[in-house]
Design a protein around this motif. Structure first.
Motif, PDB file in Angstrom:
ATOM      1  N   LEU A  43       0.847  -1.188   0.000  1.00 38.55           N
ATOM      2  CA  LEU A  43       0.000   0.000   0.000  1.00 38.55           C
ATOM      3  C   LEU A  43       0.886   1.243   0.000  1.00 38.55           C
ATOM      4  CD1 LEU A  43      -2.835   1.294   0.245  1.00 38.55           C
ATOM      5  CD2 LEU A  43      -2.517   1.214   2.728  1.00 38.55           C
ATOM      6  N   TYR A  44       0.694   2.082  -1.009  1.00 34.68           N
ATOM      7  CA  TYR A  44       1.410   3.352  -1.084  1.00 34.68           C
ATOM      8  C   TYR A  44       0.393   4.474  -1.023  1.00 34.68           C
ATOM      9  CZ  TYR A  44       4.054   7.305  -2.902  1.00 34.68           C
ATOM     10  OH  TYR A  44       4.639   8.547  -3.056  1.00 34.68           O
ATOM     11  N   GLN A  45       0.601   5.412  -0.100  1.00 35.44           N
ATOM     12  CA  GLN A  45      -0.324   6.532   0.056  1.00 35.44           C
ATOM     13  C   GLN A  45       0.403   7.853  -0.165  1.00 35.44           C
ATOM     14  OE1 GLN A  45      -1.905   5.496   4.033  1.00 35.44           O
ATOM     15  NE2 GLN A  45      -3.863   5.108   3.007  1.00 35.44           N
ATOM     16  N   HIS A  46      -0.281   8.743  -0.842  1.00 41.58           N
ATOM     17  CA  HIS A  46       0.281  10.063  -1.138  1.00 41.58           C
ATOM     18  C   HIS A  46      -0.746  11.126  -0.803  1.00 41.58           C
ATOM     19  CE1 HIS A  46       2.184  13.399  -3.194  1.00 41.58           C
ATOM     20  NE2 HIS A  46       1.086  13.578  -3.906  1.00 41.58           N
ATOM     21  N   GLN A  47      -0.358  12.074   0.040  1.00 44.13           N
ATOM     22  CA  GLN A  47      -1.276  13.164   0.396  1.00 44.13           C
ATOM     23  C   GLN A  47      -1.001  14.384  -0.481  1.00 44.13           C
ATOM     24  OE1 GLN A  47      -1.220  14.677   4.459  1.00 44.13           O
ATOM     25  NE2 GLN A  47      -3.363  15.226   4.271  1.00 44.13           N
ATOM     26  N   ILE A  48      -2.035  14.826  -1.167  1.00 44.04           N
ATOM     27  CA  ILE A  48      -1.940  16.045  -1.965  1.00 44.04           C
ATOM     28  C   ILE A  48      -1.884  17.239  -1.013  1.00 44.04           C
ATOM     29  CG2 ILE A  48      -3.116  17.486  -3.673  1.00 44.04           C
ATOM     30  CD1 ILE A  48      -4.321  14.910  -4.801  1.00 44.04           C
ATOM     31  N   PRO A  49      -0.896  18.107  -1.130  1.00 43.15           N
ATOM     32  CA  PRO A  49      -0.710  19.161  -0.133  1.00 43.15           C
ATOM     33  C   PRO A  49      -1.653  20.357  -0.278  1.00 43.15           C
ATOM     34  CG  PRO A  49       1.001  19.306  -1.791  1.00 43.15           C
ATOM     35  CD  PRO A  49       0.203  18.068  -2.111  1.00 43.15           C
ATOM     36  N   TYR A  50      -2.660  20.237  -1.121  1.00 45.18           N
ATOM     37  CA  TYR A  50      -3.596  21.331  -1.338  1.00 45.18           C
ATOM     38  C   TYR A  50      -5.024  20.810  -1.260  1.00 45.18           C
ATOM     39  CZ  TYR A  50       0.712  23.001  -3.503  1.00 45.18           C
ATOM     40  OH  TYR A  50       2.011  23.320  -3.744  1.00 45.18           O
ATOM     41  N   GLY A  51      -5.949  21.720  -1.031  1.00 47.13           N
ATOM     42  CA  GLY A  51      -7.342  21.360  -1.194  1.00 47.13           C
ATOM     43  C   GLY A  51      -7.641  21.153  -2.666  1.00 47.13           C
ATOM     44  N   GLU A  67     -17.549  20.612  -4.815  1.00 49.59           N
ATOM     45  CA  GLU A  67     -16.973  20.124  -3.558  1.00 49.59           C
ATOM     46  C   GLU A  67     -15.508  20.529  -3.485  1.00 49.59           C
ATOM     47  OE1 GLU A  67     -16.268  15.869  -1.136  1.00 49.59           O
ATOM     48  OE2 GLU A  67     -17.088  15.882  -3.185  1.00 49.59           O
ATOM     49  N   ILE A  68     -15.071  20.861  -2.272  1.00 48.68           N
ATOM     50  CA  ILE A  68     -13.659  21.081  -1.988  1.00 48.68           C
ATOM     51  C   ILE A  68     -13.208  19.998  -1.020  1.00 48.68           C
ATOM     52  CG2 ILE A  68     -11.946  22.600  -0.943  1.00 48.68           C
ATOM     53  CD1 ILE A  68     -12.883  23.692  -3.539  1.00 48.68           C
ATOM     54  N   ARG A  69     -12.177  19.273  -1.406  1.00 50.40           N
ATOM     55  CA  ARG A  69     -11.630  18.225  -0.543  1.00 50.40           C
ATOM     56  C   ARG A  69     -10.294  18.705   0.023  1.00 50.40           C
ATOM     57  NH1 ARG A  69     -12.718  13.381  -4.937  1.00 50.40           N
ATOM     58  NH2 ARG A  69     -15.010  13.471  -4.870  1.00 50.40           N
ATOM     59  N   GLU A  70     -10.181  18.717   1.335  1.00 49.60           N
ATOM     60  CA  GLU A  70      -8.994  19.256   1.978  1.00 49.60           C
ATOM     61  C   GLU A  70      -7.862  18.234   2.018  1.00 49.60           C
ATOM     62  OE1 GLU A  70      -6.485  22.015   3.830  1.00 49.60           O
ATOM     63  OE2 GLU A  70      -8.315  22.196   2.646  1.00 49.60           O
ATOM     64  N   LYS A  71      -6.814  18.496   1.258  1.00 42.76           N
ATOM     65  CA  LYS A  71      -5.601  17.692   1.249  1.00 42.76           C
ATOM     66  C   LYS A  71      -5.902  16.183   1.250  1.00 42.76           C
ATOM     67  CE  LYS A  71      -3.049  21.329   3.615  1.00 42.76           C
ATOM     68  NZ  LYS A  71      -2.270  21.731   4.827  1.00 42.76           N
ATOM     69  N   PRO A  72      -6.560  15.700   0.216  1.00 44.99           N
ATOM     70  CA  PRO A  72      -6.954  14.290   0.206  1.00 44.99           C
ATOM     71  C   PRO A  72      -5.747  13.350   0.108  1.00 44.99           C
ATOM     72  CG  PRO A  72      -7.321  15.266  -1.940  1.00 44.99           C
ATOM     73  CD  PRO A  72      -6.946  16.395  -1.022  1.00 44.99           C
ATOM     74  N   ILE A  73      -5.943  12.144   0.623  1.00 49.09           N
ATOM     75  CA  ILE A  73      -4.929  11.100   0.552  1.00 49.09           C
ATOM     76  C   ILE A  73      -5.334  10.097  -0.524  1.00 49.09           C
ATOM     77  CG2 ILE A  73      -3.803   9.207   1.781  1.00 49.09           C
ATOM     78  CD1 ILE A  73      -4.169  10.790   4.359  1.00 49.09           C
ATOM     79  N   GLU A  74      -4.449   9.883  -1.472  1.00 51.64           N
ATOM     80  CA  GLU A  74      -4.692   8.900  -2.516  1.00 51.64           C
ATOM     81  C   GLU A  74      -3.945   7.610  -2.173  1.00 51.64           C
ATOM     82  OE1 GLU A  74      -3.494  10.710  -6.179  1.00 51.64           O
ATOM     83  OE2 GLU A  74      -5.457  11.646  -6.461  1.00 51.64           O
ATOM     84  N   SER A  75      -4.574   6.484  -2.393  1.00 49.48           N
ATOM     85  CA  SER A  75      -3.992   5.191  -2.057  1.00 49.48           C
ATOM     86  C   SER A  75      -3.851   4.335  -3.315  1.00 49.48           C
ATOM     87  CB  SER A  75      -4.864   4.459  -1.022  1.00 49.48           C
ATOM     88  OG  SER A  75      -4.930   5.193   0.182  1.00 49.48           O
ATOM     89  N   PHE A  76      -2.716   3.636  -3.384  1.00 50.50           N
ATOM     90  CA  PHE A  76      -2.451   2.766  -4.519  1.00 50.50           C
ATOM     91  C   PHE A  76      -1.826   1.466  -4.017  1.00 50.50           C
ATOM     92  CE2 PHE A  76      -1.830   7.175  -5.746  1.00 50.50           C
ATOM     93  CZ  PHE A  76      -2.610   7.313  -6.895  1.00 50.50           C
TER      94      PHE A  76
END
Length: 227
Positions: free
Chosen positions: A134-142, A153-162
């Protein structure tokens, strides 16, 4: 355990210069021992005692450190690349017994039950099995979701998982014969096979760059402190 373990340890470790100018990446230390020794010791603790090391860059240092494996109660033999053959090319020189074998990259540390990996491989009946991490990356922006010119919709700094290739495989005995002469990468081989998935539930770290090497060292120190 009769399963052979092939460890791919021939890379130049360019992303870890200048550390790898004087020694190969598999001999870089995490905690009190080289990465490759940690990998081999984990296999030995689970009953795997036959290793084939695919080496190239500063191969003499690796062979001098591990020898024939007798000091660890295992057997270690070597495949020497005369040129850099990618992430799978050296397997062309491996002559497997008529049974599946494990391939493990020499810059990976993972909490994995290799006996369970082999059981899963046998159970799903595919040509090969790929361990997935599992690799997770958090986008540093909304981030914004829009429809037309309207923000819905505005998503606050979402985390993407791969799920990513963890660099650990079970391959069939026919795999080396499927490789052409010259360099080959593992995806080239896997795309010619049927492949099952084996998700890793525990810790996994690719030690191919400075940040992950630091993370692995911190993780090792935390484990020692917790004992």
């Amino acid at each position: 355990m009769n399963t052979n373990v092939v460890i791919m340890a021939g890379g130049r470790g360019l992303r870890l210069h200048p550390l790898t100018l004087t020694q190969p990446k598999p001999l870089l230390r995490v905690g009190n021992k080289p990465i490759l020794e940690t990998i081999i010791d984990k296999f030995i603790a689970q009953g795997f005692l036959r290793f084939i090391l695919c080496v190239n860059y500063k191969a003499e240092l690796i062979q001098r450190y591990f020898g024939d494996g007798s000091e660890k109660g295992c057997t270690i033999t070597y495949i020497h690349e005369n040129e850099f053959l990618g992430t799978a090319g050296a397997l062309r020189f491996y002559k497997p017994m008529n049974q599946p074998f494990i391939v493990h990259n020499a810059d990976i540390i993972a909490d994995i039950d290799f006996n369970d990996l082999m059981r899963a491989h046998k159970a799903h009946g595919q040509d090969a099995t790929v361990a997935l991490a599992l690799y997770q990356h958090q986008i540093p922006y909304g981030t914004a979701v829009i429809q037309g010119d309207t923000v819905t919709e505005i998503r606050e700094k979402p985390i993407e998982s791969f799920l990513v290739n963890a660099g650990i495989y079970v391959l069939p005995p026919k795999a080396p014969m499927m490789l052409d002469k010259g360099p080959s990468d593992m995806p080239d081989l896997l795309n010619r096979l049927t492949v099952g998935a084996y998700p890793i539930e525990g810790f996994w770290c690719d030690l191919g760059h400075f940040e992950s090497l630091a993370v692995a060292s911190i993780n090792w120190n935390l484990r020692i402190a917790a004992q």
